[in-house]
Design an enzyme around this catalytic site. Sequence first.
Site, short mmCIF file in Angstrom:
data_model
loop_
_atom_site.label_atom_id
_atom_site.label_comp_id
_atom_site.label_asym_id
_atom_site.label_seq_id
_atom_site.Cartn_x
_atom_site.Cartn_y
_atom_site.Cartn_z
N GLU A 103 -37.43 -22.74 -25.58
CA GLU A 103 -38.80 -23.26 -25.74
C GLU A 103 -38.87 -24.34 -26.81
O GLU A 103 -39.79 -24.40 -27.62
CB GLU A 103 -39.75 -22.11 -26.04
CG GLU A 103 -39.81 -21.07 -24.93
CD GLU A 103 -40.78 -19.94 -25.18
OE1 GLU A 103 -41.29 -19.37 -24.19
OE2 GLU A 103 -41.03 -19.62 -26.36
N ASP A 149 -41.39 -11.59 -19.93
CA ASP A 149 -42.02 -11.84 -21.23
C ASP A 149 -43.09 -10.80 -21.53
O ASP A 149 -44.28 -11.12 -21.56
CB ASP A 149 -42.62 -13.25 -21.25
CG ASP A 149 -42.97 -13.70 -22.66
OD1 ASP A 149 -42.60 -13.02 -23.62
OD2 ASP A 149 -43.62 -14.75 -22.79
N GLU A 182 -49.85 -9.39 -26.75
CA GLU A 182 -50.06 -10.72 -26.20
C GLU A 182 -50.54 -10.68 -24.75
O GLU A 182 -51.49 -11.39 -24.39
CB GLU A 182 -48.76 -11.52 -26.29
CG GLU A 182 -48.85 -12.92 -25.71
CD GLU A 182 -47.55 -13.69 -25.83
OE1 GLU A 182 -47.50 -14.82 -25.33
OE2 GLU A 182 -46.58 -13.16 -26.41
#
Length: 657
Positions: free
Chosen positions: A277, A356, A384
Amino acid sequence: MPLPVPVLPEGVDPAWLPPAAFRAVGGRRTLIRGSGPLMETVHGELAEACRRFGGRVVRDTSDDGPYDLVLGLGADGPGDEGFTVAREGGTTTVTASGGRGLLYGLFHVVRLGEDAFSGERVREAHRPALALRMLDHWDNVAVHPVMGQVERGYAGGSLFWQDGRARGDLERVRAYGRLLAACGINALSVNNVNVHATEARLLTDRIGDVAAIAGALRPYGIRAHLSVSFAAPLLLGGLPTADPLDAAVRAWWAEVTRRVYEAIPDFGGYVVKADSEGQPGPFAYGRSHADGANLLAAALEPFGGTVHWRAFVYDHRQDWRDRTTDRARAAYDHFVPLDGEFAPNAVLQVKHGPMDFQVREPVSPLIGAMPRTRLAVELQATQEYTGQQRHVCWLGPMWSEVLRFPLEQGVPVGELARGGLVAVSNAGDDPFWTGHPLAQANLYTFGRLAWRPDADPGAVLDEWIRLTFGPGPAAGLHAVLDGSWRTYEKYTAPLGVGFMVQPGHHYGPSVDGYEYSPWGTYHFADRDGVGVDRSVATGTGYAGQYGKPWAEVYESVDSCPDELLLFFHHVSYSHMLKSGKTVIQHIYDTHFEGVEEVEAAREVWAGLVDLVDPARHTRVTELLEEQLRCAREWRDQVNSYFFRKSGVPDAHGRRVY
């Protein structure tokens, strides 16, 4: 001298260590035998409890008692962190070979409460199953223009940093270390794995800030770790390269690491996110991830330190038109060829699932595919993708399923995680530590499962409730929390397909939010069906990364578990699940059920108003209203989306827009 118990700022919630939790030990006569820094912490805890509840604590004395509780160091303690507990002749005895073990033994007695002082108790040995039980804080020193002070943080600001500098409130950091030690956590990384310019300097000219935090955590046995940039020799050292095989680069890391240990003698090591990333890594120099990890491992080895090298490496610039590239495959494809090449003090840190931290995904096959490499399994306590600590979502059952999963030749994940268990922290400077008061249960549960991965999560939940709230609201709180993960799953992404969230901040529904993005997070819904074909026969081949029997189980639509069906297969809306429902009816039913379950939880919580502290009750009440609003939005958007795709109405005639 006993170390005083940290004093919380006014209005900060004591979480699972309220004064009342120490009533049983504080009202008795206790003897402490042994010396050392952590013994002073044990003494301080008992001295404060006795001051409050009228007991007495004495140190190494020839007086034979009688004592209700004896805590002492002895050669027969089970390992550096283990302890034994026994009760005979009216005395409860805790023995450990080191200060950490005795500290954990004291907190064990606190958890037992009055039960620790009743009847007889044969000698029990307690030791952690995993040597490293760690939190990764994604805290930024400087406020990031997009991610803020804490990346994916849902509990206010950082406990360590504020507006580009270290916080001066080390008393609260010490109180945080106390909470972590009480549930068995022994390590903590103080900054974000995405290391920006200001954070990079913590390694060199700002190492004093890290040392101050380490000093506040040390009395509770917490070792500090630091996330570093792989490009640090370029950014900080003025070198022309960060090539891990370059002699000058190796010398630079060795010297910088020596200085780190001068400042922090018990420093734990480095955490690295590389070639991921946008973070720099060894690929820039044609080197492997083993080359990169071993560079840092060599610098840390003389001091007993460890490098945690994250395996979260994938193509985040994927062409959504390309059905052959599969993000789920990436970690396995990158790292399995490197098995056996990592240094002994290099730990490969692997997310528990291949994507994820979704509400449902399979266990990562990488965990069972590298027997010659030390692996740590990474969980996400910060929510998240599970409601961002605005929704009640206790993750204990999910984590327990992962840790018990018999991935390789029947060996559970909890035993394959030889490098430890790590969680992304969910704590911040909010008065309730985790924003949502009930999200504290996730932090506590992580610590207890890291100590014993095969523990019953329901028993751990009841332990947290009893410590935090006392016995009064226990039944109601258990009802609100126990099924909350499955409730959240019901009203969000179905059958393991994942995501369907608003891009960027990831809160709330957007079924096609990432469908045409470069991030590799697709569901491929069309008029005929939904799901990702990851079979070997016709799809991306991801199912073949598992050993037997799981490769065969996941390869076939007939044997694939319902809850993971859309992760592994693209099926029609009329496909019949093992539950006896079609896929489309399952989507409708679960989304209606999820909202109804949130409504029921809200009613249960309302009934606890006279049994829960008013500030806690008010905060949770407000958040349950937001959860209900959001659950309804998820229900209506997801149901409407799939009704419009499939043209199949709800069999029960409920309103779908």
